[in-house]
Scaffold this motif. Structure first.
Motif, PDB file in Angstrom:
ATOM      1  N   PHE A   1       0.821  -1.212   0.000  1.00  0.00           N
ATOM      2  CA  PHE A   1       0.000   0.000   0.000  1.00  0.00           C
ATOM      3  C   PHE A   1       0.859   1.268   0.000  1.00  0.00           C
ATOM      4  N   HIS A   2       1.818   1.349   0.924  1.00  0.00           N
ATOM      5  CA  HIS A   2       2.644   2.551   1.048  1.00  0.00           C
ATOM      6  C   HIS A   2       3.505   2.776  -0.192  1.00  0.00           C
ATOM      7  N   HIS A   3       4.152   1.723  -0.644  1.00  0.00           N
ATOM      8  CA  HIS A   3       5.025   1.855  -1.819  1.00  0.00           C
ATOM      9  C   HIS A   3       4.207   2.135  -3.084  1.00  0.00           C
ATOM     10  N   GLY A   4       3.019   1.519  -3.180  1.00  0.00           N
ATOM     11  CA  GLY A   4       2.158   1.757  -4.331  1.00  0.00           C
ATOM     12  C   GLY A   4       1.692   3.196  -4.406  1.00  0.00           C
ATOM     13  N   LEU A   5       1.292   3.760  -3.252  1.00  0.00           N
ATOM     14  CA  LEU A   5       0.861   5.160  -3.229  1.00  0.00           C
ATOM     15  C   LEU A   5       1.997   6.111  -3.584  1.00  0.00           C
TER      16      LEU A   5
ATOM     17  N   PRO B   1      -4.372  13.903  -9.268  1.00  0.00           N
ATOM     18  CA  PRO B   1      -5.288  13.274  -8.306  1.00  0.00           C
ATOM     19  C   PRO B   1      -5.837  11.935  -8.793  1.00  0.00           C
ATOM     20  N   LEU B   2      -6.009  11.782 -10.110  1.00  0.00           N
ATOM     21  CA  LEU B   2      -6.567  10.527 -10.629  1.00  0.00           C
ATOM     22  C   LEU B   2      -5.647   9.340 -10.378  1.00  0.00           C
ATOM     23  N   ILE B   3      -4.345   9.487 -10.667  1.00  0.00           N
ATOM     24  CA  ILE B   3      -3.412   8.362 -10.507  1.00  0.00           C
ATOM     25  C   ILE B   3      -3.190   8.054  -9.023  1.00  0.00           C
ATOM     26  N   ILE B   4      -3.175   9.085  -8.163  1.00  0.00           N
ATOM     27  CA  ILE B   4      -3.069   8.827  -6.715  1.00  0.00           C
ATOM     28  C   ILE B   4      -4.321   8.090  -6.232  1.00  0.00           C
TER      29      ILE B   4
ATOM     30  N   GLY C   1      -4.057   4.474  -6.742  1.00  0.00           N
ATOM     31  CA  GLY C   1      -3.280   3.759  -5.737  1.00  0.00           C
ATOM     32  C   GLY C   1      -4.161   3.259  -4.601  1.00  0.00           C
ATOM     33  N   TYR C   2      -5.040   4.134  -4.113  1.00  0.00           N
ATOM     34  CA  TYR C   2      -5.994   3.739  -3.071  1.00  0.00           C
ATOM     35  C   TYR C   2      -6.949   2.660  -3.589  1.00  0.00           C
ATOM     36  N   LYS C   3      -7.475   2.904  -4.786  1.00  0.00           N
ATOM     37  CA  LYS C   3      -8.477   1.998  -5.358  1.00  0.00           C
ATOM     38  C   LYS C   3      -7.931   0.588  -5.553  1.00  0.00           C
TER      39      LYS C   3
END
Length: 464
Positions: A90-94, A141-144, A147-149
């Motif tokens: 999660f952290h590295h992906g974001l 904002p879309l690509i970030i 990451g959450y999605k």
């Protein structure tokens, strides 16, 4: 083949996939709403949005394709009940999605002058430039958000992104209504108003997604130790090794469709506007297969974590079958209504553009007839690609998609579109050829890979 072993999986597959499908429809509907609202202004404005979005779609394909690497890694960690590994993913992906979003915006911003040298109509180019600047910034904002999605999807929590995109769509429609046409005391901004609606809606989606996950007890362990000190080269490399080929796979496909936009622009404004209409409708139905693709990625990733490769094969094939059935339905809808659907996107009562509008409708209806046939190929290739990503097999599929789209599909599009009387329809026949080739080769890859995994697991069992 025992059909019931696949059909009994349909219920769970649909429960997992429907929020993803609705969320992805939300992304597509943002574009369709823009096209419908802008289309009422005239064919030139619609062509300008088409040209601007062609650049955005390429960047989005890289960003979204890269972010898909997070889902199978999160799903595998979830299958093993490994919270530490899930937190690291999660952290590295974001972190990587944030860097990539900023990079993609800067690339588009500095390379924007290239659209003046693409042989597109001058009036379309000048209208597209300010639209492109604003929508390009919305990539951050879309690509970030992706990451959450993708992480939430990997945890089999697929509803949060659905609600985010529904809320984003509502925001987009409201802002579009006031700013495109200048309703109430708002200025009439035309396609720039549509761009502002897009960027605001994507910021709202990101804010919603962050807070809804942060407030859920299930996700609390994953929001701890969030700092740059926790970023490790090993996990970054693992995500990049999966994410880069995945990004290229999506880039090769979206790039082919973007090339179709540019080729249509060489044929004229009406062909480009018609291409945008047909592409919008085809993208809408494609989101159902995309949702199933994420579902198969999650389920295959879970089974890979459990080392149950027989169940993995059954689960994947059940989703392949479901995708084929769904896309057959859409193919029939396109074949029955291909002459009527394009009318949604244009103002048939506009006497100032009557001839152009009728030509746009005629060309778009031809393209939809071709799209009816490639629905099935498109659905198969994307769900099989999802299964291969779930297996974390991405490099060979990257080469397969390149050959299918750019060695087979694109040359056919060029020849039939520019050198025969088929014109815009010929461009889309090339798309059909590329998608069909991809579907066949990717399925062969999946069948061979899963057969080998099952045989290896059986051999290990015998040796024990």
């Amino acid at each position: 083949m025992n059909l019931s072993q696949y059909t009994k999986e349909f219920s769970y597959n649909l429960r997992l996939a429907y929020p993803i499908i609705l969320g992805m429809l939300g992304h597509t509907i943002v574009g369709i709403v823009d096209n419908i609202m802008v289309g009422k202004l005239g064919p030139t404005e619609l062509a300008a949005v088409s040209l601007g979005n062609s650049f955005i779609f390429i960047a989005m394909s890289l960003g979204i394709g890269f972010s898909t690497a997070i889902t199978p890694l999160a799903a595998e960690a979830d299958g093993k009940n490994d919270i530490d590994e899930g937190r690291s993913v999660f952290h590295h992906g974001l972190f990587l999605c944030s860097v990539l979003g900023i990079t993609l915006f800067l690339i588009i911003f500095f390379f924007k002058p290239l659209i003046s040298f693409m042989g597109q109509p001058d009036i379309v180019v000048e209208m597209a430039k300010p639209y492109l600047d604003i929508v390009a910034f919305s990539l951050i904002p879309l690509i970030i958000f992706q990451g959450y999605k993708q992480f939430a999807d990997g945890k089999s929590e697929t509803k949060y992104s659905m609600w985010a995109t529904i809320i984003g769509n509502i925001v987009n429609v409201v802002i579009n209504y006031f700013l495109i046409y200048g309703i109430w005391f708002f200025p009439k901004m035309g396609i720039v108003g549509a761009a502002i609606g897009t960027i605001v809606s994507r910021i709202v989606m990101l804010i919603y997604m962050h807070y809804v996950l942060a407030l859920k007890p299930k996700f609390h362990p994953y929001f701890t130790n969030f700092s740059f000190k926790e970023i490790k080269t090993k996990m970054l490399r693992k995500i990049v090794d999966l994410g880069f080929p995945s990004a290229m796979q999506m880039f090769f496909e979206v790039g082919l469709f973007t090339a179709a936009v540019w080729l249509s622009g060489l044929l004229g404004t009406t062909s480009q506007a018609a291409n945008q209409i047909a592409l919008s409708l085809a993208s809408l139905t494609f989101m159902f297969a995309m949702g199933l693709s994420v579902a198969v990625m999650i389920r295959v990733g879970n089974q890979k974590g459990r080392m149950d490769f027989v169940k993995l094969q059954v689960v994947a094939r059940s989703i392949f079958l479901l995708a084929i059935l769904v896309e057959i339905v859409f193919a029939l809808i396109f074949m029955v209504f291909y002459q009527y659907l394009p009318r949604i996107f244009v103002d048939v009562n506009d006497v100032n553009h009557l001839v152009e509008t009728q030509e746009v409708i005629y060309i778009a209806s031809q393209l939809l007839f071709v799209a009816a046939f490639f629905q099935i190929s498109d659905g198969i290739q994307v769900v099989v690609l999802g299964a291969l990503r779930g297996l974390q097999d991405v490099k060979i599929p990257m080469y397969i998609t390149f050959v299918a789209y750019w060695i087979i599909g694109f040359p056919i599009s060029i020849y039939l579109g520019l050198y025969t009387n088929l014109k815009a329809m010929g461009i889309w026949i090339g798309l059909l050829a590329g998608l069909t080739a991809a579907a066949i080769f990717l399925y062969i890859r999946f069948a061979r890979l899963t057969k080998k995994l099952i045989l290896d697991a059986e051999q290990k069992s015998i040796n024990k």
